[in-house]
Motif scaffolding. Sequence first.
Motif, PDB file in Angstrom:
ATOM      1  N   HIS A  47       0.857  -1.182   0.000  1.00 32.95           N
ATOM      2  CA  HIS A  47       0.000   0.000   0.000  1.00 32.95           C
ATOM      3  C   HIS A  47       0.894   1.234   0.000  1.00 32.95           C
ATOM      4  N   THR A  48       0.377   2.307  -0.564  1.00 31.77           N
ATOM      5  CA  THR A  48       1.158   3.526  -0.727  1.00 31.77           C
ATOM      6  C   THR A  48       0.351   4.739  -0.273  1.00 31.77           C
ATOM      7  N   ARG A  49       1.043   5.851  -0.180  1.00 32.48           N
ATOM      8  CA  ARG A  49       0.414   7.092   0.268  1.00 32.48           C
ATOM      9  C   ARG A  49      -0.072   7.966  -0.883  1.00 32.48           C
ATOM     10  N   SER A  50       0.120   7.492  -2.131  1.00 30.04           N
ATOM     11  CA  SER A  50      -0.376   8.252  -3.286  1.00 30.04           C
ATOM     12  C   SER A  50      -0.487   7.337  -4.496  1.00 30.04           C
ATOM     13  N   LEU A  51      -1.290   7.765  -5.470  1.00 27.66           N
ATOM     14  CA  LEU A  51      -1.423   7.014  -6.711  1.00 27.66           C
ATOM     15  C   LEU A  51      -0.095   7.022  -7.468  1.00 27.66           C
ATOM     16  N   GLY A  52       0.596   8.150  -7.449  1.00 25.35           N
ATOM     17  CA  GLY A  52       1.885   8.248  -8.128  1.00 25.35           C
ATOM     18  C   GLY A  52       2.900   7.257  -7.576  1.00 25.35           C
ATOM     19  N   GLU A  53       2.931   7.127  -6.263  1.00 25.38           N
ATOM     20  CA  GLU A  53       3.836   6.174  -5.614  1.00 25.38           C
ATOM     21  C   GLU A  53       3.482   4.739  -6.030  1.00 25.38           C
ATOM     22  N   ALA A  54       2.193   4.440  -6.118  1.00 25.09           N
ATOM     23  CA  ALA A  54       1.756   3.103  -6.527  1.00 25.09           C
ATOM     24  C   ALA A  54       2.132   2.836  -7.981  1.00 25.09           C
ATOM     25  N   ARG A  55       1.985   3.834  -8.842  1.00 22.09           N
ATOM     26  CA  ARG A  55       2.308   3.666 -10.259  1.00 22.09           C
ATOM     27  C   ARG A  55       3.789   3.348 -10.470  1.00 22.09           C
ATOM     28  N   LYS A  56       4.641   3.856  -9.600  1.00 24.95           N
ATOM     29  CA  LYS A  56       6.078   3.576  -9.709  1.00 24.95           C
ATOM     30  C   LYS A  56       6.374   2.090  -9.516  1.00 24.95           C
ATOM     31  N   LYS A  57       5.501   1.381  -8.843  1.00 24.31           N
ATOM     32  CA  LYS A  57       5.691  -0.062  -8.624  1.00 24.31           C
ATOM     33  C   LYS A  57       5.541  -0.844  -9.927  1.00 24.31           C
ATOM     34  N   ARG A  58       4.855  -0.274 -10.917  1.00 21.10           N
ATOM     35  CA  ARG A  58       4.645  -0.958 -12.193  1.00 21.10           C
ATOM     36  C   ARG A  58       5.986  -1.245 -12.883  1.00 21.10           C
ATOM     37  N   SER A  59       6.879  -0.259 -12.911  1.00 16.80           N
ATOM     38  CA  SER A  59       8.178  -0.492 -13.555  1.00 16.80           C
ATOM     39  C   SER A  59       9.015  -1.466 -12.735  1.00 16.80           C
ATOM     40  N   ALA A  60       8.889  -1.412 -11.424  1.00 17.56           N
ATOM     41  CA  ALA A  60       9.600  -2.369 -10.571  1.00 17.56           C
ATOM     42  C   ALA A  60       9.098  -3.786 -10.824  1.00 17.56           C
ATOM     43  N   ALA A  61       7.809  -3.924 -11.091  1.00 15.16           N
ATOM     44  CA  ALA A  61       7.233  -5.244 -11.388  1.00 15.16           C
ATOM     45  C   ALA A  61       7.787  -5.785 -12.702  1.00 15.16           C
ATOM     46  N   ALA A  62       7.906  -4.917 -13.698  1.00 12.15           N
ATOM     47  CA  ALA A  62       8.448  -5.343 -14.992  1.00 12.15           C
ATOM     48  C   ALA A  62       9.907  -5.784 -14.836  1.00 12.15           C
ATOM     49  N   GLU A  63      10.675  -5.051 -14.041  1.00 14.06           N
ATOM     50  CA  GLU A  63      12.073  -5.421 -13.788  1.00 14.06           C
ATOM     51  C   GLU A  63      12.149  -6.758 -13.055  1.00 14.06           C
ATOM     52  N   ALA A  64      11.301  -6.947 -12.067  1.00 19.23           N
ATOM     53  CA  ALA A  64      11.280  -8.205 -11.317  1.00 19.23           C
ATOM     54  C   ALA A  64      10.905  -9.371 -12.221  1.00 19.23           C
ATOM     55  N   SER A  65       9.984  -9.144 -13.138  1.00 19.23           N
ATOM     56  CA  SER A  65       9.568 -10.185 -14.068  1.00 19.23           C
ATOM     57  C   SER A  65      10.745 -10.669 -14.909  1.00 19.23           C
ATOM     58  N   ARG A  66      11.516  -9.716 -15.419  1.00 19.09           N
ATOM     59  CA  ARG A  66      12.688 -10.079 -16.225  1.00 19.09           C
ATOM     60  C   ARG A  66      13.755 -10.755 -15.365  1.00 19.09           C
ATOM     61  N   ALA A  67      14.024 -10.199 -14.206  1.00 17.64           N
ATOM     62  CA  ALA A  67      15.086 -10.718 -13.345  1.00 17.64           C
ATOM     63  C   ALA A  67      14.770 -12.111 -12.805  1.00 17.64           C
ATOM     64  N   ARG A  68      13.504 -12.359 -12.516  1.00 14.18           N
ATOM     65  CA  ARG A  68      13.119 -13.642 -11.912  1.00 14.18           C
ATOM     66  C   ARG A  68      12.604 -14.655 -12.924  1.00 14.18           C
ATOM     67  N   GLY A  69      12.492 -14.247 -14.177  1.00 15.17           N
ATOM     68  CA  GLY A  69      12.072 -15.170 -15.221  1.00 15.17           C
ATOM     69  C   GLY A  69      10.615 -15.584 -15.156  1.00 15.17           C
ATOM     70  N   TRP A  70       9.739 -14.660 -14.732  1.00 17.77           N
ATOM     71  CA  TRP A  70       8.311 -14.969 -14.703  1.00 17.77           C
ATOM     72  C   TRP A  70       7.810 -15.156 -16.132  1.00 17.77           C
ATOM     73  N   LYS A  71       6.859 -16.077 -16.311  1.00 19.20           N
ATOM     74  CA  LYS A  71       6.215 -16.224 -17.623  1.00 19.20           C
ATOM     75  C   LYS A  71       5.420 -14.968 -17.944  1.00 19.20           C
ATOM     76  N   SER A  72       4.705 -14.467 -16.941  1.00 23.88           N
ATOM     77  CA  SER A  72       3.906 -13.250 -17.099  1.00 23.88           C
ATOM     78  C   SER A  72       3.564 -12.722 -15.715  1.00 23.88           C
ATOM     79  N   HIS A  73       2.967 -11.539 -15.690  1.00 25.10           N
ATOM     80  CA  HIS A  73       2.491 -10.988 -14.419  1.00 25.10           C
ATOM     81  C   HIS A  73       1.381  -9.973 -14.702  1.00 25.10           C
ATOM     82  N   GLU A  74       0.530  -9.806 -13.701  1.00 26.13           N
ATOM     83  CA  GLU A  74      -0.513  -8.781 -13.740  1.00 26.13           C
ATOM     84  C   GLU A  74      -0.236  -7.803 -12.618  1.00 26.13           C
ATOM     85  N   PHE A  75      -0.363  -6.524 -12.905  1.00 25.16           N
ATOM     86  CA  PHE A  75      -0.156  -5.480 -11.910  1.00 25.16           C
ATOM     87  C   PHE A  75      -1.440  -4.681 -11.798  1.00 25.16           C
TER      88      PHE A  75
END
Length: 85
Positions: A47-75
């Motif tokens: 959970h975050t204190r703003s929508l902007g802060e939450a949106r920043k997690k989207r790029s972190a999710a994409a990086e984690a997907s590549r780094a961890r070799g996920w088949k796919s992910h939903e954010f």
Amino acid sequence: MAKKHYLTATLPDGYVKTIGPTATAFTHYWRIVALLENGKTEVFWGHTRSLGEARKKRSAAAEASRARGWKSHEFEIVELVRTSA
């Protein structure tokens, strides 16, 4: 002392997450559902204190997907609803 309250997130698939009681002013809940190579899923959330802060997690999710070799992910991001404790 700040008054405590509950925060509730309802995701599009019907999942409901309740946080609290808390005095922190969180506004949004985010969730990543990752499909692993072995067919299993993992769920990450926060959970975050703003929508902007939450949106920043989207790029972190994409990086984690590549780094961890996920088949796919939903954010997903949803607004938290505040109720009295």
